[in-house]
Design a protein around this motif. Structure first.
Motif, short mmCIF file in Angstrom:
data_model
loop_
_atom_site.label_atom_id
_atom_site.label_comp_id
_atom_site.label_asym_id
_atom_site.label_seq_id
_atom_site.Cartn_x
_atom_site.Cartn_y
_atom_site.Cartn_z
N ILE A 261 0.84 -1.19 0.00
CA ILE A 261 0.00 0.00 0.00
C ILE A 261 0.88 1.25 0.00
N GLN A 262 0.47 2.23 -0.82
CA GLN A 262 1.22 3.48 -0.89
C GLN A 262 1.10 4.28 0.40
N ARG A 263 2.21 4.86 0.81
CA ARG A 263 2.23 5.93 1.81
C ARG A 263 2.40 7.26 1.10
N GLU A 264 3.26 7.28 0.11
CA GLU A 264 3.51 8.46 -0.72
C GLU A 264 3.65 7.99 -2.17
N PRO A 265 3.14 8.74 -3.11
CA PRO A 265 2.58 10.10 -2.98
C PRO A 265 1.12 10.17 -2.53
N VAL A 266 0.34 9.10 -2.71
CA VAL A 266 -1.07 9.14 -2.32
C VAL A 266 -1.29 8.03 -1.30
N GLU A 267 -1.53 8.41 -0.07
CA GLU A 267 -1.64 7.41 0.99
C GLU A 267 -2.91 6.58 0.86
N GLY A 268 -2.72 5.26 1.00
CA GLY A 268 -3.86 4.37 1.10
C GLY A 268 -4.24 3.63 -0.16
N ILE A 269 -3.66 3.99 -1.31
CA ILE A 269 -4.01 3.29 -2.55
C ILE A 269 -2.97 2.21 -2.83
N PRO A 270 -3.28 1.23 -3.68
CA PRO A 270 -2.31 0.17 -3.99
C PRO A 270 -1.06 0.74 -4.65
N ALA A 271 0.07 0.08 -4.39
CA ALA A 271 1.33 0.48 -5.02
C ALA A 271 1.24 0.35 -6.54
N VAL B 118 6.68 -7.15 12.07
CA VAL B 118 7.43 -7.09 10.81
C VAL B 118 6.80 -6.07 9.88
N ASN B 119 7.61 -5.48 9.05
CA ASN B 119 7.11 -4.63 7.97
C ASN B 119 8.14 -4.64 6.85
N PHE B 120 7.66 -4.36 5.66
CA PHE B 120 8.52 -4.22 4.50
C PHE B 120 8.13 -2.93 3.79
N GLU C 287 7.71 6.93 -5.05
CA GLU C 287 6.71 6.19 -4.31
C GLU C 287 7.36 5.42 -3.16
N ARG C 288 6.71 5.45 -1.99
CA ARG C 288 7.04 4.57 -0.89
C ARG C 288 5.80 3.75 -0.58
N SER C 289 5.96 2.44 -0.57
CA SER C 289 4.84 1.55 -0.30
C SER C 289 5.23 0.58 0.79
N SER D 181 2.59 -3.27 5.62
CA SER D 181 1.63 -2.77 6.60
C SER D 181 1.76 -1.26 6.61
N LEU D 182 0.75 -0.57 6.16
CA LEU D 182 0.85 0.87 5.93
C LEU D 182 1.33 1.63 7.15
N GLU D 183 2.38 2.41 6.98
CA GLU D 183 2.85 3.33 8.00
C GLU D 183 2.25 4.70 7.68
N SER D 184 1.13 4.99 8.27
CA SER D 184 0.35 6.16 7.90
C SER D 184 1.01 7.45 8.39
N ARG D 185 0.93 8.47 7.55
CA ARG D 185 1.40 9.79 7.95
C ARG D 185 0.46 10.47 8.92
N LEU D 186 -0.74 9.93 9.07
CA LEU D 186 -1.73 10.51 9.98
C LEU D 186 -1.62 9.95 11.38
#
Length: 885
Positions: free
Chosen positions: A43-53, A176-178, A187-189, A192-197
């Motif tokens: 899952i994308q964190r940047e540029p658009v958080e929450g959408i698939p990579a 764990v996370n990748f 893009e950073r994906s 397990s999403l590391e949310s900016r919020l």
């Protein structure tokens, strides 16, 4: 352990035991990988958080009795666009990479990061307090990458001996996370999403099930070193200590022992830090000491567990640069030549770090420095005599932190101490013989760590001769000698001092748009921690608040932006003389600002920051350096900075700061430019020029006892209107011949000038009014010095003579303060990691500097003078060898 209710909400990966050998070549063609269970769907964190990579990633995890294995496929439809910049290990690069995050204890607060770029450049970090990272943590592990027409692949082997875990029978669940970065799309994906919020990293990990680890992994590492050096530089005629060259040979040992699978002992004997980058040159005209970052490997690795911060960005109970510091003492005044060591020799140091399965983090460090002696040549009898410049000293610090509620609550404590074996002749009685500090801190979070309440209470206690206590009471952190002080008094008989500091803060850390925080605190007058810690805090009552609005969804202009309002205010304890009186608090208002900061990123990946600040009129307790309180006028500041897309071969970041005092002539203009040029994947050049020009309407000069002056309690406090110009250029040039062979160059040129346009005397306490001295012509007759047609004049020997009472005769004199400082310092380091963990360093260090008293800034003149100065050179060859058993 974390409750199942929490674990059920996060994505899960499964680790499988290997059934055969894995050849680490970056190609996922070993049969055993087919038995692993892949995870994907990043899952994308940047540029658009929450959408698939945009491009998916597939990761497999396996283990055996000694190591953890990661195999990953990074799909990419444009493999020719995969960025693979070569840099030194742990350095940031514009490169595609995969990060592997591990939380072996599942405490949701601490963890490890292993990063591998598409160029197979490794990086590793330790995560603590959920979100803070220590890039100085290092492990010895292996990786291999391979690029093909479908993207790139990697294989990683992480020995279990390099990480700490809780040994338990049967399968375990780890955090764990990748995370993957694609430079071409910025893009950073995440798995397990590391949310900016939401604040935190480890608390947002997924889980890794099925891990089976041995009860203990053998962890015994030795790293002996040998060093040869040659120093050269200008020698003075008649100097018996330095003829122009000097050689040295030395050896030492670093040692690491894994006492258990989750506790490690590190020790060093006769450490050398010759490969460490030089500290920058600074011109410090303040009342407080300069802070320099720790760069020595032994003290930065695994050291963040020892942190105990105080209020203020850099203040802390433990500051490792106190260990092995420059000697306090110097040569006797009648020595013509001297030979004094630049630093106290560290005989040995050891530290213990680890974490129990019950969530208790422990860190302890102990160090011993030798008594340092200098040598002096005394011309009256042509003798060479030794003298002590630093007593033998012992240092220790112990830090513990206990987690509760799955890491949502943490309570910790620290105890630190220093002891000096002062000579019996009393020559160092002006230093504290013992110093102790202690503290308790806590953090309590709830609602998925959206809300937080945290704070600390700390205390410092020093003991020594009364001369040491007098020195501390008169130092810039205290100024007990102030003639108008009503809350503190000098105690010339004291042999101990004890003070405290506390702070309480309440924050909203998460949310779609709004976050905020409020805090309050206190520093009592007698707090002194600078024998082992660092603090420039004076006594104060503190309060402040911060509110931030942010938007992370891309719009028509900005990709993201935030706006932060901050205000803080400090009052002297003298406000408590009449705590119900507003005027009492107003008269004790010693510092405070109101600021508004805008930070944004445009759709083209450029960044813009604006910061405006307002400082109300205050009462300064430090401007007179221990004299009476004086007014600090209203001030304004504005900072603007731009940073272009850092992925480009050429990027730059200009920055300008403007400041102005409300009255008189004070103001400043600072400008800087950061330029990064990467002509190829192996070369990088960074230039950071800066130019500053300022006028201070009241720069402290000195205090005079001549002619009793009642409005300032007897003494006369002299200031100058200081006009300063400064140019600095920092240069970094890095060449990566391979992932294990790099060349790094660092240099800083500094040209600084200060000219005192006028001198003046503070007319009265609690004012910003001055009696400006008119310049005259120096004269001398049988009756002494005089100034013709003025009240201040400069003698041929450079001293300024002042006529306080206007009778034409000089009453006081002081050295002129005009200065021109020129400096060039830098180093060149060739680093070859000839086998994992083992390194050869070839080092060249160079320094040159001088100071004159022209006062005016002339770039061409000062640059030419800098080029003609003789410098000091140090050439070193250092070899260490890592042996893991």
């Amino acid at each position: 352990m974390v409750p199942d209710s929490i674990l059920d909400e996060v994505p899960t990966a499964t680790a499988r035991r290997t059934t055969g050998e894995i050849e680490l070549d970056g190609v996922l063609d070993d049969v055993v990988w087919a038995n692993a269970t892949p995870v994907s769907g990043f899952i994308q964190r940047e540029p658009v958080e929450g959408i698939p990579a945009e491009m998916d990633t597939e990761v497999r995890v396996m283990f055996d009795g000694t190591a953890l294995y990661i195999g990953a496929r990074m799909w990419d439809e444009t493999p020719e666009a995969i960025a693979a910049q070569l840099v030194r290990r742990d350095e940031r690069a514009q490169a595609d990479y995969l990060e592997i995050y591990l939380d072996p204890n599942l405490d949701r607060r601490t963890g490890y990061v292993f990063q591998v770029s598409a160029a197979n450049v490794q990086g590793d970090r330790y995560i603590f307090n959920d979100s803070e990272e220590d890039s100085n943590w290092n492990a010895v592990w292996e990786s291999a990458v391979r690029r093909d027409d479908r993207g790139w692949t990697l294989e990683v082997r992480i020995p279990l001996s390099q990480i700490r875990y809780d040994p338990q029978a049967g399968p375990q669940t780890w955090g764990v996370n990748f995370a993957r970065r694609r430079v071409s799309s910025n893009e950073r994906s995440f798995f397990s999403l590391e949310s900016r919020l939401q604040r935190g990293k480890v608390s947002q990990f997924g889980r890794l099930e099925g891990m089976e680890v041995p009860g203990s992994a053998r962890r015994l590492e030795f790293r002996p070193y040998a060093l040869s050096s040659l120093a050269s530089g200008p020698a003075e005629e008649g100097d018996p200590f330095f003829s122009g060259t000097a050689t040295d040979l030395q050896a030492g040992l670093d040692f690491r022992w894994g006492v258990t699978s989750n506790f490690t002992v590190d020790a060093t004997v006769n450490p050398d830090f010759g490969q460490v980058e030089a500290d920058p040159a600074v011109i410090n005209l303040t009342a407080f000491e300069s802070f320099f970052e720790e760069k020595r490997p032994f003290f930065v690795e695994d050291a963040r567990v020892l942190d105990f911060g105080l209020s203020g960005r850099r203040n802390a109970l433990y500051y490792s640069r106190r260990i092995g510091r420059a000697p306090h003492g110097g040569a006797p005044g009648d020595a013509e030549f001297e030979d004094v060591p630049l630093a106290s020799k560290i005989l040995g140091a050891a530290k213990v770090t680890g974490r129990t399965g019950g969530g208790l983090s422990v860190g302890a460090l102990f160090a011993l420095t030798d008594e340092e002696q200098g040598r002096g040549f005394f011309p009256e009898d042509q003798s060479v005599r030794e003298f002590v410049v630093e007593p033998r000293s012992e240092y220790g610090v112990v830090r513990i932190q206990q987690d509760f509620r799955s890491g949502d609550t943490q309570v910790g404590g620290i105890l630190a101490g220093a002891r000096r074996e002062l000579p019996g002749d009393g020559s160092f009685d002006w230093l504290a013989s013992t110093a102790y500090s202690t503290g308790l801190d806590f953090e309590h979070t709830w609602d998925d760590r959206t809300w937080a309440l945290n704070g600390f209470i700390a205390a410092g206690h020093i003991r020594g001769d009364s001369t040491a206590m007098i020195r501390v009471q008169r130092s810039s952190n205290h100024y007990y000698q102030r003639p108008d002080a009503t809350w503190v008094t000098m105690d010339s008989t004291a042999t101990a001092m004890t003070g405290t500091e506390w702070r309480l803060q309440f924050d909203k850390r998460g949310g779609q748009h709004w976050t905020w925080g409020i805090w309050t605190g206190q520093v009592t007058p007698a707090l002194e921690v600078n024998d082992l810690g660092f603090s420039s805090n004076q006594e104060k009552l503190d309060a402040g608040a911060r509110v931030t609005y942010r938007e992370i969804e891309p719009g028509s202009v900005f990709r993201n932006y935030s706006m932060t309002f901050t205000t803080f205010h400090n009052w002297s304890h003298e406000a408590l003389n009449e705590p119900l009186s507003l005027s009492s608090w107003g008269d004790a208002h010693k510092s405070g600002t109101v600021s508004l900061r805008w930070s944004s990123q445009f759709l083209n990946w450029w960044n813009l920051e604006l910061n405006g600040g307002y400082r109300p009129p205050l009462y300064s307790y430090t401007q007179t350096r221990g004299g009476p309180v004086m007014v600090e006028p209203t001030g304004y500041s504005l900072t603007a900075s731009v940073r272009t897309d850092s992925r480009r071969a050429l990027s730059f970041g200009p920055r300008v700061t403007w400041g102005k005092e409300h009255n008189r002539v004070g103001g400043r203009l600072d400008s800087s430019l950061s330029v990064v040029w990467r002509p190829s994947a192996r070369l990088e050049l960074r230039l950071d020029p800066s130019y500053a020009r300022s006028t201070s309407s009241a720069q402290y000069v000195t205090a005079a006892d001549t002619l009793f002056y009642q409005p300032t309690f007897g003494k006369r406090y002299l200031f100058g209107e200081l006009e300063r110009e400064q140019f600095s250029l920092k240069t970094r040039f890095n060449v990566a011949f391979s992932t294990t062979l790099t060349l790094e160059a660092y240099a800083q040129a500094l040209l600084s000038a200060g000219e005192y346009a006028s001198y003046q005397q503070l007319e009265a306490a609690r004012t910003y009014d001055f009696d400006v001295f008119e310049r005259g012509t120096y004269g001398e007759d049988a009756a002494g010095d005089f100034c013709l047609d003025g009240r201040i004049c400069k003698a041929p020997d450079g001293r300024q003579h002042v006529d306080f009472d206007g009778d034409g005769r000089a009453d006081y004199d002081f050295s002129d303060r005009d200065f021109n400082f020129r400096s060039l310092r830098g180093n060149l380091v060739l680093r070859w990691e000839y086998r994992p963990g083992s390194t050869v360093f070839l080092v060249w260090q160079h320094r040159r500097s001088n100071q004159e008293d022209f006062g005016n800034f002339d770039f061409d003149r000062d640059l030419r003078a800098l080029g003609t100065l003789e410098g000091d050179d140090l050439f070193m060859v250092k070899v260490n060898y890592w042996l893991g058993l």
